[in-house]
Design a protein around this motif. Structure first.
Motif: not given
Length: 335
Positions: A9-25
């Motif tokens: 599940n952490l890979l999903v979170a990492l991909d989202s972080l790399l895409t949005e570049r903000t914690l909130t988004e």
């Protein structure tokens, strides 16, 4: 669930972080609370032994380790989605698939509207999101955020599959009352006449005509800059300005807009319009279905020598293969 000590599940979170570049988004993208996303960042840092992100204002700046992880993480998630989660028999008549396509207004008007019309008959619930070209279309393809890109072949990436659609060439266009085009258009006069030109988002890769001027150290007199090719004809009306347009787009506008068309007083190569898609979409039945329609519709477009008569040294710019009104096509050697 863990795989070799890693909570997948952490890979999903990492991909989202790399895409949005903000914690909130990033948290919003995958429906996590902000505290839960912060906890995921801490666990990712512990597993990889790297900070992964640094804060710059409100933006997350990935470390070199995080940047190296971006491609394999995205590809792994997309492969899971296409091969396991979304593996299905595609039925066009029942599908509600939304296709995201980046292409120019020119390609939309002279070609892709044919595809939309056909799909509306064969698959009435299929939807399209047509977006303008972007500098980073390679990144959109790599991340699977776009289904197709349609651009001249010279602007395409070598990292993804592609196919040829049709050829086109650039011509000089002005209002039918343009006195500058009533006699032979020399290169010197061409460079001195005020022009309407496109200033689009593709800033990293120059358009075909810009490459010519840059290569020869020349600078045109641009009086009006517009966002797209389709805006040029209306900006020419009632003026002595000229513009440079793909011939197929001129053919689209000539039925309603009184234009005068001549060939350019210098040599530019014809260009090939190409469609490109993410490599991992080769196994996606929906993508394969639309790709076949795109290529079939492209095969129905007449080649350039059927759209306009081939130019010769003595009769450049003439056309006898289609009706004259409302466009007035004149040979460049007219005195």
């Amino acid at each position: 669930m863990r795989f070799k000590g890693l909570d997948l599940n952490l890979l999903v979170a990492l991909d989202s972080l790399l895409t949005e570049r903000t914690l909130t988004e990033a948290a919003r993208r995958i429906n996590l609370s902000q505290p839960a996303m912060s906890a995921a960042v801490s666990r990712l840092r512990a597993y990889f032994g790297d900070e992964l992100f640094a804060m710059k204002g409100r933006r997350l700046v990935p470390t070199s380790r995080a940047e190296r992880l971006a491609t394999p993480v995205r590809e792994a998630l997309l492969q899971i989605q296409l091969s396991i989660i979304s593996h299905y028999e595609f039925n066009p008549t029942e599908s509600h698939r939304r296709f995201v396509i980046r292409l120019s207004d020119c390609s939309t008007l002279v070609f892709f509207q044919r595809v939309v019309e056909r799909v509306s008959r064969d698959a009435p619930n299929v939807r399209f999101e047509l977006l303008p070209p972007a500098d980073d279309h390679d990144e959109f393809l790599r991340r699977g955020e776009v289904d197709f890109v349609i651009l001249p072949d010279s602007l395409m990436s070598s990292a993804h599959p592609k196919a040829t659609l049709f050829e086109d060439r650039l011509v000089c266009v002005g209002c039918c009352t343009n006195k500058q085009l009533s006699r032979r258009l020399t290169f010197e006069r061409y460079m001195s006449i005020g022009q309407v030109a496109v200033r689009c988002a593709l800033t990293r890769k120059s358009a075909i005509e810009e490459c010519f001027f840059l290569e020869h150290g020349l600078k045109r007199r641009i009086d009006v800059s517009v966002q797209s090719f389709s805006m040029i004809p209306s900006m020419l009306l009632g003026t002595d300005r000229i513009g440079m347009l793909p011939l197929r787009l001129v053919r689209h506008f000539e039925k309603t807009t009184p234009l005068r068309i001549v060939d350019l007083p210098f040599s530019l190569p014809a260009f090939t319009e190409t469609v490109q898609w993410p490599a991992f979409h080769n196994s996606d039945p929906a993508s394969t279905w639309l790709r076949e329609i795109i290529l079939q519709e492209a095969s129905c477009i007449a080649p350039p020598n059927e759209s306009t008569q081939a130019s010769s040294p003595s009769k450049v710019g003439q056309d006898v293969s289609s009706p004259t009104p409302p466009c007035d096509r004149i040979p460049l050697d007219t005195p």
